[in-house]
Design a protein around this motif. Sequence first.
Motif, PDB file in Angstrom:
ATOM      1  N   GLU A   5       0.835  -1.202   0.000  1.00  0.00           N
ATOM      2  CA  GLU A   5       0.000   0.000   0.000  1.00  0.00           C
ATOM      3  C   GLU A   5       0.873   1.257   0.000  1.00  0.00           C
ATOM      4  O   GLU A   5       0.633   2.189  -0.771  1.00  0.00           O
ATOM      5  CB  GLU A   5      -0.903   0.010   1.236  1.00  0.00           C
ATOM      6  N   LEU A   6       1.888   1.287   0.836  1.00  0.00           N
ATOM      7  CA  LEU A   6       2.757   2.454   0.935  1.00  0.00           C
ATOM      8  C   LEU A   6       3.498   2.706  -0.376  1.00  0.00           C
ATOM      9  O   LEU A   6       3.598   3.842  -0.841  1.00  0.00           O
ATOM     10  CB  LEU A   6       3.748   2.282   2.085  1.00  0.00           C
ATOM     11  N   THR A   7       3.997   1.651  -0.987  1.00  0.00           N
ATOM     12  CA  THR A   7       4.700   1.798  -2.265  1.00  0.00           C
ATOM     13  C   THR A   7       3.763   2.357  -3.331  1.00  0.00           C
ATOM     14  O   THR A   7       4.129   3.279  -4.071  1.00  0.00           O
ATOM     15  CB  THR A   7       5.282   0.445  -2.721  1.00  0.00           C
ATOM     16  N   ALA A   8       2.548   1.823  -3.403  1.00  0.00           N
ATOM     17  CA  ALA A   8       1.564   2.310  -4.373  1.00  0.00           C
ATOM     18  C   ALA A   8       1.220   3.769  -4.101  1.00  0.00           C
ATOM     19  O   ALA A   8       1.149   4.592  -5.029  1.00  0.00           O
ATOM     20  CB  ALA A   8       0.309   1.448  -4.333  1.00  0.00           C
ATOM     21  N   ARG A   9       1.006   4.106  -2.836  1.00  0.00           N
ATOM     22  CA  ARG A   9       0.681   5.487  -2.466  1.00  0.00           C
ATOM     23  C   ARG A   9       1.785   6.440  -2.882  1.00  0.00           C
ATOM     24  O   ARG A   9       1.530   7.489  -3.472  1.00  0.00           O
ATOM     25  CB  ARG A   9       0.489   5.605  -0.958  1.00  0.00           C
ATOM     26  N   LEU A  10       3.017   6.081  -2.569  1.00  0.00           N
ATOM     27  CA  LEU A  10       4.143   6.952  -2.901  1.00  0.00           C
ATOM     28  C   LEU A  10       4.284   7.122  -4.415  1.00  0.00           C
ATOM     29  O   LEU A  10       4.457   8.240  -4.912  1.00  0.00           O
ATOM     30  CB  LEU A  10       5.435   6.390  -2.324  1.00  0.00           C
ATOM     31  N   LEU A  11       4.236   6.018  -5.128  1.00  0.00           N
ATOM     32  CA  LEU A  11       4.391   6.068  -6.582  1.00  0.00           C
ATOM     33  C   LEU A  11       3.313   6.952  -7.204  1.00  0.00           C
ATOM     34  O   LEU A  11       3.597   7.863  -7.985  1.00  0.00           O
ATOM     35  CB  LEU A  11       4.347   4.661  -7.175  1.00  0.00           C
ATOM     36  N   LEU A  12       2.072   6.707  -6.848  1.00  0.00           N
ATOM     37  CA  LEU A  12       0.969   7.469  -7.429  1.00  0.00           C
ATOM     38  C   LEU A  12       1.000   8.935  -7.003  1.00  0.00           C
ATOM     39  O   LEU A  12       0.766   9.830  -7.826  1.00  0.00           O
ATOM     40  CB  LEU A  12      -0.366   6.832  -7.063  1.00  0.00           C
ATOM     41  N   ALA A  13       1.302   9.185  -5.739  1.00  0.00           N
ATOM     42  CA  ALA A  13       1.367  10.573  -5.273  1.00  0.00           C
ATOM     43  C   ALA A  13       2.455  11.340  -6.014  1.00  0.00           C
ATOM     44  O   ALA A  13       2.247  12.490  -6.426  1.00  0.00           O
ATOM     45  CB  ALA A  13       1.607  10.614  -3.767  1.00  0.00           C
ATOM     46  N   LEU A  14       3.608  10.727  -6.223  1.00  0.00           N
ATOM     47  CA  LEU A  14       4.690  11.398  -6.949  1.00  0.00           C
ATOM     48  C   LEU A  14       4.314  11.660  -8.400  1.00  0.00           C
ATOM     49  O   LEU A  14       4.579  12.741  -8.939  1.00  0.00           O
ATOM     50  CB  LEU A  14       5.971  10.567  -6.865  1.00  0.00           C
ATOM     51  N   VAL A  15       3.693  10.674  -9.041  1.00  0.00           N
ATOM     52  CA  VAL A  15       3.304  10.835 -10.451  1.00  0.00           C
ATOM     53  C   VAL A  15       2.248  11.935 -10.588  1.00  0.00           C
ATOM     54  O   VAL A  15       2.360  12.822 -11.448  1.00  0.00           O
ATOM     55  CB  VAL A  15       2.807   9.503 -11.037  1.00  0.00           C
ATOM     56  N   PHE A  16       1.228  11.912  -9.740  1.00  0.00           N
ATOM     57  CA  PHE A  16       0.180  12.922  -9.846  1.00  0.00           C
ATOM     58  C   PHE A  16       0.695  14.298  -9.423  1.00  0.00           C
ATOM     59  O   PHE A  16       0.290  15.316  -9.995  1.00  0.00           O
ATOM     60  CB  PHE A  16      -1.060  12.519  -9.045  1.00  0.00           C
ATOM     61  N   LEU A  17       1.606  14.361  -8.463  1.00  0.00           N
ATOM     62  CA  LEU A  17       2.202  15.633  -8.091  1.00  0.00           C
ATOM     63  C   LEU A  17       2.998  16.216  -9.255  1.00  0.00           C
ATOM     64  O   LEU A  17       2.897  17.416  -9.564  1.00  0.00           O
ATOM     65  CB  LEU A  17       3.105  15.469  -6.861  1.00  0.00           C
ATOM     66  N   ALA A  18       3.766  15.373  -9.927  1.00  0.00           N
ATOM     67  CA  ALA A  18       4.521  15.834 -11.103  1.00  0.00           C
ATOM     68  C   ALA A  18       3.569  16.331 -12.187  1.00  0.00           C
ATOM     69  O   ALA A  18       3.863  17.314 -12.882  1.00  0.00           O
ATOM     70  CB  ALA A  18       5.411  14.715 -11.637  1.00  0.00           C
ATOM     71  N   LEU A 147      11.812   2.397   3.741  1.00  0.00           N
ATOM     72  CA  LEU A 147      12.942   2.679   2.854  1.00  0.00           C
ATOM     73  C   LEU A 147      12.843   1.881   1.549  1.00  0.00           C
ATOM     74  O   LEU A 147      13.153   2.400   0.477  1.00  0.00           O
ATOM     75  CB  LEU A 147      14.264   2.395   3.559  1.00  0.00           C
ATOM     76  N   VAL A 148      12.406   0.636   1.649  1.00  0.00           N
ATOM     77  CA  VAL A 148      12.228  -0.170   0.435  1.00  0.00           C
ATOM     78  C   VAL A 148      11.126   0.432  -0.427  1.00  0.00           C
ATOM     79  O   VAL A 148      11.275   0.542  -1.655  1.00  0.00           O
ATOM     80  CB  VAL A 148      11.923  -1.642   0.785  1.00  0.00           C
ATOM     81  N   ALA A 149      10.029   0.842   0.193  1.00  0.00           N
ATOM     82  CA  ALA A 149       8.931   1.459  -0.559  1.00  0.00           C
ATOM     83  C   ALA A 149       9.411   2.719  -1.277  1.00  0.00           C
ATOM     84  O   ALA A 149       9.100   2.930  -2.457  1.00  0.00           O
ATOM     85  CB  ALA A 149       7.767   1.787   0.378  1.00  0.00           C
ATOM     86  N   ILE A 150      10.183   3.534  -0.593  1.00  0.00           N
ATOM     87  CA  ILE A 150      10.739   4.742  -1.210  1.00  0.00           C
ATOM     88  C   ILE A 150      11.690   4.362  -2.335  1.00  0.00           C
ATOM     89  O   ILE A 150      11.655   4.952  -3.417  1.00  0.00           O
ATOM     90  CB  ILE A 150      11.440   5.621  -0.153  1.00  0.00           C
ATOM     91  N   GLY A 151      12.531   3.367  -2.081  1.00  0.00           N
ATOM     92  CA  GLY A 151      13.500   2.930  -3.079  1.00  0.00           C
ATOM     93  C   GLY A 151      12.868   2.353  -4.332  1.00  0.00           C
ATOM     94  O   GLY A 151      13.461   2.382  -5.411  1.00  0.00           O
ATOM     95  N   VAL A 152      11.670   1.821  -4.210  1.00  0.00           N
ATOM     96  CA  VAL A 152      10.949   1.302  -5.374  1.00  0.00           C
ATOM     97  C   VAL A 152      10.123   2.409  -6.036  1.00  0.00           C
ATOM     98  O   VAL A 152      10.141   2.574  -7.253  1.00  0.00           O
ATOM     99  CB  VAL A 152      10.039   0.114  -4.969  1.00  0.00           C
ATOM    100  N   VAL A 154      10.202   5.852  -5.902  1.00  0.00           N
ATOM    101  CA  VAL A 154      10.818   7.045  -6.484  1.00  0.00           C
ATOM    102  C   VAL A 154      11.376   6.778  -7.885  1.00  0.00           C
ATOM    103  O   VAL A 154      11.066   7.520  -8.829  1.00  0.00           O
ATOM    104  CB  VAL A 154      11.873   7.651  -5.532  1.00  0.00           C
ATOM    105  N   PRO A 155      12.204   5.729  -8.077  1.00  0.00           N
ATOM    106  CA  PRO A 155      12.683   5.510  -9.450  1.00  0.00           C
ATOM    107  C   PRO A 155      11.570   5.142 -10.435  1.00  0.00           C
ATOM    108  O   PRO A 155      11.611   5.556 -11.597  1.00  0.00           O
ATOM    109  CB  PRO A 155      13.702   4.382  -9.329  1.00  0.00           C
ATOM    110  N   LEU A 156      10.576   4.384  -9.983  1.00  0.00           N
ATOM    111  CA  LEU A 156       9.461   4.061 -10.888  1.00  0.00           C
ATOM    112  C   LEU A 156       8.682   5.316 -11.274  1.00  0.00           C
ATOM    113  O   LEU A 156       8.283   5.468 -12.427  1.00  0.00           O
ATOM    114  CB  LEU A 156       8.528   3.028 -10.256  1.00  0.00           C
ATOM    115  N   ALA A 157       8.485   6.218 -10.311  1.00  0.00           N
ATOM    116  CA  ALA A 157       7.798   7.472 -10.623  1.00  0.00           C
ATOM    117  C   ALA A 157       8.611   8.280 -11.636  1.00  0.00           C
ATOM    118  O   ALA A 157       8.046   8.866 -12.566  1.00  0.00           O
ATOM    119  CB  ALA A 157       7.561   8.283  -9.354  1.00  0.00           C
ATOM    120  N   ALA A 158       9.922   8.287 -11.474  1.00  0.00           N
ATOM    121  CA  ALA A 158      10.780   9.009 -12.420  1.00  0.00           C
ATOM    122  C   ALA A 158      10.653   8.423 -13.823  1.00  0.00           C
ATOM    123  O   ALA A 158      10.580   9.163 -14.811  1.00  0.00           O
ATOM    124  CB  ALA A 158      12.232   8.979 -11.951  1.00  0.00           C
ATOM    125  N   VAL A 159      10.599   7.110 -13.915  1.00  0.00           N
ATOM    126  CA  VAL A 159      10.434   6.464 -15.226  1.00  0.00           C
ATOM    127  C   VAL A 159       9.084   6.827 -15.834  1.00  0.00           C
ATOM    128  O   VAL A 159       8.997   7.149 -17.030  1.00  0.00           O
ATOM    129  CB  VAL A 159      10.596   4.931 -15.113  1.00  0.00           C
TER     130      VAL A 159
END
Length: 184
Positions: A5-18, A147-152, A154-159
Amino acid sequence: MRALELTARLLLALVFLAAVVGKLRTRAGFAAFVGSVGQFGVPNRWTVPAARVAVVAEAAVVVLLAVPRTVPVGLVLAVGLLGVLTAAIAGALRRGARPACRCFGAADAPVGPRHVGRNLALAAVALLGLFGWATATGPPPSASAVLVAIGVAVPLAAVVVRLDDLVALFAPTPSRQSRPVGRH
């Protein structure tokens, strides 16, 4: 499942924020986004309101995913918004239109099947996040899981955000007529 859940939240939040920042960074960027909305079949009188609704919905996803109590609403909104955007892209492609993808600002790359795939993948991430949220038990994720969630994420959001640039970087370029090896 909290880490999922945390990984999905972070990825989506970063993508939508961008997406929000890219569209609102400059007046010209937002104007270009509004102009592209009309190329997806939205009538001219509705392009500005539709563009505003899209940006507000993207911002709402970010806020809802940031607040633990509203995470499921944010994930559902993300799935719905991605569904609408994917349908708009698919509709444009069916009509033979290739408007510029202004998803993250002033890019000029025309929409294509990769944008449909990107949005479907993000919708799947949101659904996985919902699954993780619904099945989460026990304490919050540990520091190492965070940390693992962030590590997954952030780079996926960048891609995701730089997908068009990555495709352009690795796309084959038209080659000049090559000369046979050994002949000058």
